[in-house]
Design a protein around this motif. Structure first.
Motif, PDB file in Angstrom:
ATOM      1  N   VAL A 109       0.830  -1.210   0.000  1.00  0.00           N
ATOM      2  CA  VAL A 109       0.000   0.000   0.000  1.00  0.00           C
ATOM      3  C   VAL A 109       0.862   1.256   0.000  1.00  0.00           C
ATOM      4  CG1 VAL A 109      -2.041  -1.031   1.075  1.00  0.00           C
ATOM      5  CG2 VAL A 109      -0.221  -0.106   2.524  1.00  0.00           C
ATOM      6  N   ALA A 110       0.335   2.274  -0.719  1.00  0.00           N
ATOM      7  CA  ALA A 110       0.959   3.605  -0.680  1.00  0.00           C
ATOM      8  C   ALA A 110       0.003   4.511   0.080  1.00  0.00           C
ATOM      9  CB  ALA A 110       1.185   4.124  -2.092  1.00  0.00           C
ATOM     10  N   ILE A 111       0.469   5.010   1.213  1.00  0.00           N
ATOM     11  CA  ILE A 111      -0.381   5.847   2.063  1.00  0.00           C
ATOM     12  C   ILE A 111       0.012   7.308   1.843  1.00  0.00           C
ATOM     13  CG2 ILE A 111      -1.138   6.274   4.440  1.00  0.00           C
ATOM     14  CD1 ILE A 111      -0.062   3.419   5.118  1.00  0.00           C
TER      15      ILE A 111
ATOM     16  N   CYS B 231       8.736   7.630   3.117  1.00  0.00           N
ATOM     17  CA  CYS B 231       9.189   6.560   4.024  1.00  0.00           C
ATOM     18  C   CYS B 231       8.732   5.203   3.507  1.00  0.00           C
ATOM     19  CB  CYS B 231       8.625   6.807   5.420  1.00  0.00           C
ATOM     20  SG  CYS B 231       9.197   5.620   6.656  1.00  0.00           S
ATOM     21  N   LEU B 232       9.614   4.200   3.655  1.00  0.00           N
ATOM     22  CA  LEU B 232       9.267   2.819   3.301  1.00  0.00           C
ATOM     23  C   LEU B 232       9.275   1.964   4.564  1.00  0.00           C
ATOM     24  CD1 LEU B 232       8.923   0.501   1.102  1.00  0.00           C
ATOM     25  CD2 LEU B 232      11.413   0.247   1.255  1.00  0.00           C
TER      26      LEU B 232
ATOM     27  N   GLN C  98       5.796  -1.367 -11.822  1.00  0.00           N
ATOM     28  CA  GLN C  98       5.669  -0.053 -12.478  1.00  0.00           C
ATOM     29  C   GLN C  98       5.164   0.995 -11.494  1.00  0.00           C
ATOM     30  OE1 GLN C  98       4.689  -2.988 -13.761  1.00  0.00           O
ATOM     31  NE2 GLN C  98       6.322  -3.063 -15.281  1.00  0.00           N
ATOM     32  N   LYS C  99       4.149   0.601 -10.720  1.00  0.00           N
ATOM     33  CA  LYS C  99       3.581   1.566  -9.761  1.00  0.00           C
ATOM     34  C   LYS C  99       4.612   1.905  -8.678  1.00  0.00           C
ATOM     35  CE  LYS C  99      -0.030   3.231  -9.995  1.00  0.00           C
ATOM     36  NZ  LYS C  99      -0.266   4.610 -10.577  1.00  0.00           N
ATOM     37  N   LEU C 100       5.318   0.867  -8.220  1.00  0.00           N
ATOM     38  CA  LEU C 100       6.371   1.111  -7.218  1.00  0.00           C
ATOM     39  C   LEU C 100       7.401   2.104  -7.769  1.00  0.00           C
ATOM     40  CD1 LEU C 100       7.384  -2.345  -5.625  1.00  0.00           C
ATOM     41  CD2 LEU C 100       5.938  -0.548  -4.630  1.00  0.00           C
ATOM     42  N   ALA C 101       7.814   1.860  -9.021  1.00  0.00           N
ATOM     43  CA  ALA C 101       8.829   2.710  -9.655  1.00  0.00           C
ATOM     44  C   ALA C 101       8.317   4.142  -9.807  1.00  0.00           C
ATOM     45  CB  ALA C 101       9.215   2.134 -11.016  1.00  0.00           C
TER      46      ALA C 101
ATOM     47  N   ILE D 208       5.143   4.154   1.936  1.00  0.00           N
ATOM     48  CA  ILE D 208       4.843   2.840   1.347  1.00  0.00           C
ATOM     49  C   ILE D 208       5.067   1.752   2.388  1.00  0.00           C
ATOM     50  CG2 ILE D 208       5.593   1.112  -0.367  1.00  0.00           C
ATOM     51  CD1 ILE D 208       5.790   3.277  -2.390  1.00  0.00           C
ATOM     52  N   HIS D 209       4.048   0.925   2.558  1.00  0.00           N
ATOM     53  CA  HIS D 209       4.166  -0.260   3.414  1.00  0.00           C
ATOM     54  C   HIS D 209       4.068  -1.464   2.494  1.00  0.00           C
ATOM     55  CE1 HIS D 209       3.542  -3.275   6.457  1.00  0.00           C
ATOM     56  NE2 HIS D 209       3.588  -2.392   7.442  1.00  0.00           N
TER      57      HIS D 209
END
Lengths: 586, 586
Positions: B153-155, B195-196, B183-186, B163-164
């Motif tokens: 998830v991207a909060i 923060c990750l 792709q979305k992560l990139a 990102i968690h």
């Protein structure tokens, strides 16, 4: 005479060491003579509440104690000598032969247990031959293992030679320079071995077990990089590892402080006997810890398995009097966790890291190797000894199966081997091997106060799961409560007020009692007819139902019923009644 | 307003999931709003007697329940959703967003617990974005893991994107064809990630975790070689593994009989939702087992961890109604034992082998892969997301440390990361990260009847170690025993005759009582002066000493004292006395 001999089989009866790692104990029997090979202990699993040690069921030996001619000890590990002191309380062993280090460690144990007069300990040297009874001659063959002074044995019997490997690895670069006596093994192989019993611990592991010496450069590198104090934990009984660590301490000019009773004990004996050679001034007392700079200090401790009372565990919990972990400490776990200890070990590591220490652990570090040979070592053993018959020992069932499969792959026919269980009676003849029955097997659990039986373990399990509720009631001869019943909860979960629970219990008791008593028509009726045990069971049942319903849990319910003596009781029954009352509570 | 926002930090508070694998529960807080990410459970360790599940301490959430805007669920594993039904008994959660499979499994749990009205479940699809409160917007990013339908998830917060990862591996050949949305992560990495928070389970494991698909050819080979029945056990929640096994059953023309409630449940839901695709007639009821030839049968069961009540464990003990192991069976353990379960698993394997089955197990077989990424996967995650700040989560302390070291090696400065513990309050600002305090952390233990507190666990431990001796005595107002005291032993070891022990107890009681009473000069004295609690403690002490001395063990001693009411007691004191008597026993 010799013909006659050939018709009787040798009986081999393993009492422990199969289906588990631990409590290795084996019987060799011929005619009316028994010799024992090792007698170890095992440590309890988590379900064995309150148990300190686990021993094999020794019923067969107790019943045949008159046949015992002596014992052979292969090496000084607890799972090979730890049971002897307990057994000597039950039967004598005329003589025990074994390596010097094992005999020294054993002597301590026997003295502590007050049984050193029940046997004679005799140390042997490599290739020494001893005679036990009229049927057994045993030759001790030096082998390589994690403890110094370890032996494989060749047991000469009227039917032929039986080789028992003991615990072994094949280490071509042993730390103490004492090589496995492969020449002697090969010689027996050449002359003919009737049967091989071989260590199966690592039968699931492919390849060769690395040499103990392979640990040296890895520990050396870690020691060189350490800037503050070094603490190392390993098995006290891994004499070679301890030796390496002491050599490295010298090399890196650190004083060694030894912590933990067993570690001190093994080092003292191993130095006395020359298995560890190092100068006296290498050692300092842990009490002088603060007098030495961190970079000149090495603490060698027990606790590599996360044992609750061992030094390293107490250090990690901040409970050790002399040693507090601090940032800059390098702590080395030179041992792998035994299955079952993993969680305790990693928790210890986590606690040490949280205190700021650098902790070095894990297989990838190359700081621990096994003391037991792997598959290729097993194959070499089979190739050298070329046994006619084969019995894989010292391992859990699936390891024994794997070991047997290896032997088959090397050409030993399936019918020439047996995969056995503790208590199996193996009958070995010149031309056959078979399992011909069973002696009582199983385990004996020992706690502080002695042997613990199965039913007690089950009770402890129930107590552990749900706790116990005790109810005590005193009634008079009219079936009335003479006081509010006492109730007591331990290990029980409830949100209910104690007074409310007590009220409910009181009401349940009153109902049951008045139901029972309303059938009696006279005082005499009651005195004659009260079935105390039935009454007690009925009340216990009612209470159990009440508690399961109200508390939604299933604690053990103990109900104690007391009937006071009445002043006007007839004297002839006087003794009977109270004892009946007391007995229903037991 | 925006300036003002920037001055307040985001608080991140992990309540579970650190220092253990399990009970993952995380709080994100900004101003007066809280969102939760997952709420899992853990399973008890062996020392947690009678405990069924372990939850994190939820004090902080209970106290701040009014701030809760909703929950995000990453996937449907027990250690991520198993706590929710328990928590909903204590506080409402307005809405829970999560993957379809997790929401379906969760719906069942909430209905079973009777709390489905305390929240609203909303399923999400990949890349879906949801808003919680006024401060949080969450985007769900498809990831790959051992269960189907799992998300990273991207909060989006007022300070930036957090990102968690959820639980993840990077599997380029996923069984269901659903790839990790790299792709979305990139894209997030390109735009900037504040923060990750990343899964650390396998941070100690070098390399890449193999693809789930790598298991296929190995299982295929084993299935092809099996001549009799096949039984396979794996985690019910490993949907992809179950899927593979079902595909292979079809290929090898075997009917599948599913055994175990959780396995049936997960397969039903996964088929409904299309995560598992196979024809209805692949399945047969286990009741029809005997109607199918062995070579046409595959039994899929729970119990891969040796859980005492699971199907495979009961099968191995011969306790399963429909399934008895026989020679020719091939039994496949398609799962590795979790640390702590090793002994239970190998014992199960041994029992199955002893019944004649061929058991396939162990790492060398290639029939299990982890659902969590290893070191190279972690590095790829860090490389794609390029976070400013980093928090390793989901792991024990040493794994978090290793993960942090990896992040450092990739250029994230040490001061931009925190290695944290459950209950830590992490304050995340645009330009800093720090631990700013602690909320209550720790665990809540749940057994059949509810939350179990520490003191109860300690009592259970003592009961388990040495058992309990209960003694009940009724005395009159002259300090005399009115009946032989009742005694009862449970879980206690003794060679002593019960009657002898009772005599000794009786004598001890009489001595203590007469010592106490001889100081009283009159009837009135006694009634005024008897310190019942003191007397009870004194007797308990004497009994404890007696038992330790005579039995050489340390059982819990429970002493219940009862004082019958006397007929001539003054009415004003009538109620007081018996209740005092009763209370000393509690």
């Amino acid at each position: 005479m010799s013909k006659n001999h050939n018709k009787l089989p040798i009986k081999i009866i393993p009492l422990g060491g199969l289906h588990e790692i631990g409590k290795n104990t084996c019987v060799f029997e011929y005619e009316d003579e028994i010799i024992l090979l090792d007698a170890g202990l095992a440590f309890p699993t988590d379900e064995m509440h309150g148990i300190n040690i686990v021993l094999p069921d020794m019923t067969y030996i107790r019943e045949n104690r008159h046949k015992i001619k002596g014992m052979i000890v292969t090496h000084g590990h607890e799972d090979h000598i730890g049971g002897i002191a307990y057994h000597l309380k039950q039967f004598d062993i005329p003589v025990i032969y074994g390596p010097r280090l094992a005999m020294t460690l054993l002597q301590d144990k026997l003295e502590e247990a007050g049984v050193s007069d029940r046997t004679t300990l005799k140390s042997v040297v490599p290739r020494e031959t001893v005679k036990l009874g009229k049927n057994f001659v045993v030759q001790f063959i030096r082998n390589t293992h994690s403890i110094a002074d370890s032996f494989t044995v060749a047991i000469h019997t009227p039917l032929g030679v039986i080789i028992h490997t003991g615990d072994f690895k094949i280490d071509h670069t042993p730390v103490d320079g004492e090589h496995y006596d492969l020449q002697k093994l090969a010689e027996y192989g050449e002359k003919g071995v009737l049967c091989l019993l071989s260590d199966s611990t690592n039968a699931e592991v492919p390849g060769h077990t690395p040499s103990e010496s392979s640990v040296y450069p890895n520990l050396d590198r870690i020691f060189a990089q350490a800037e503050g104090r070094i603490m190392v934990t390993t098995f006290a009984s891994s004499v070679h590892r301890v030796n390496l660590i002491l050599q490295l301490a010298q090399k890196h000019q650190r004083k060694v402080m030894v912590v933990g009773r067993s570690m001190l004990n093994v080092i003292a004996h191993a130095r006395n006997l020359g298995y560890i050679k190092c100068p006296d001034d290498l050692f300092e007392s842990i009490k002088s810890l603060r007098h030495f700079p961190d970079e000149k200090t090495l603490i060698l401790t027990t606790g590599s398995q996360g044992e609750p009372l061992a030094a390293m565990t107490r250090i990690s919990k901040g409970e050790h009097r002399q040693i507090k972990v601090k940032r800059g400490d390098t702590i080395v776990f030179s041992a792998n966790p035994i299955p079952g200890n993993t969680i305790a070990v990693v928790n210890t590591i986590d606690r040490l890291m949280m205190e700021g220490a650098t902790v070095v652990y894990g297989k990838q570090q190359g700081i621990h190797v096994s003391g037991h040979g792997a598959q290729e070592d097993h194959k070499l053993m089979l190739a050298l000894t070329k046994p006619k018959f084969f019995i894989p020992v010292h391992g859990e069932h699936r390891m024994l199966v794997k070991h047997a499969q290896m032997a088959q792959s090397m050409g030993i026919p399936k019918e020439n081997m047996v995969v056995i269980d503790n208590g199996d009676i193996i009958e070995l003849r010149e031309d056959s091997i078979s399992v011909a029955g069973q002696v009582p097997s199983g385990i004996e659990l020992v706690d502080r106060s002695g042997i613990v039986h199965d039913n007690v373990m089950k009770e402890r399990q129930q107590l552990a799961e749900d706790g116990v509720i005790t109810v005590a009631a005193a009634i008079d001869w009219s079936g009335k409560l003479v006081a509010i019943p006492g109730t007591h909860l331990r290990g029980v979960v409830t949100a209910m007020e104690h007074s409310l629970l007590q009220q409910l219990i009181c009401r349940t008791l009153e109902t049951t009692l008045s139901d029972r008593w309303k059938n009696f028509t006279s005082q005499v009726d009651r005195e004659l007819e009260v079935d105390w045990t039935g009454l007690k069971n009925e009340i216990e049942g009612s209470l159990q139902r009440l508690i399961r319903r109200e508390l939604q849990s299933r604690p053990l319910v103990v109900f104690l019923l007391q009937i006071p003596e009445k002043p006007m009781v007839r004297s002839t029954r006087r003794r009977k009644r109270p004892s009946a009352a007391a007995s229903v509570a037991s």
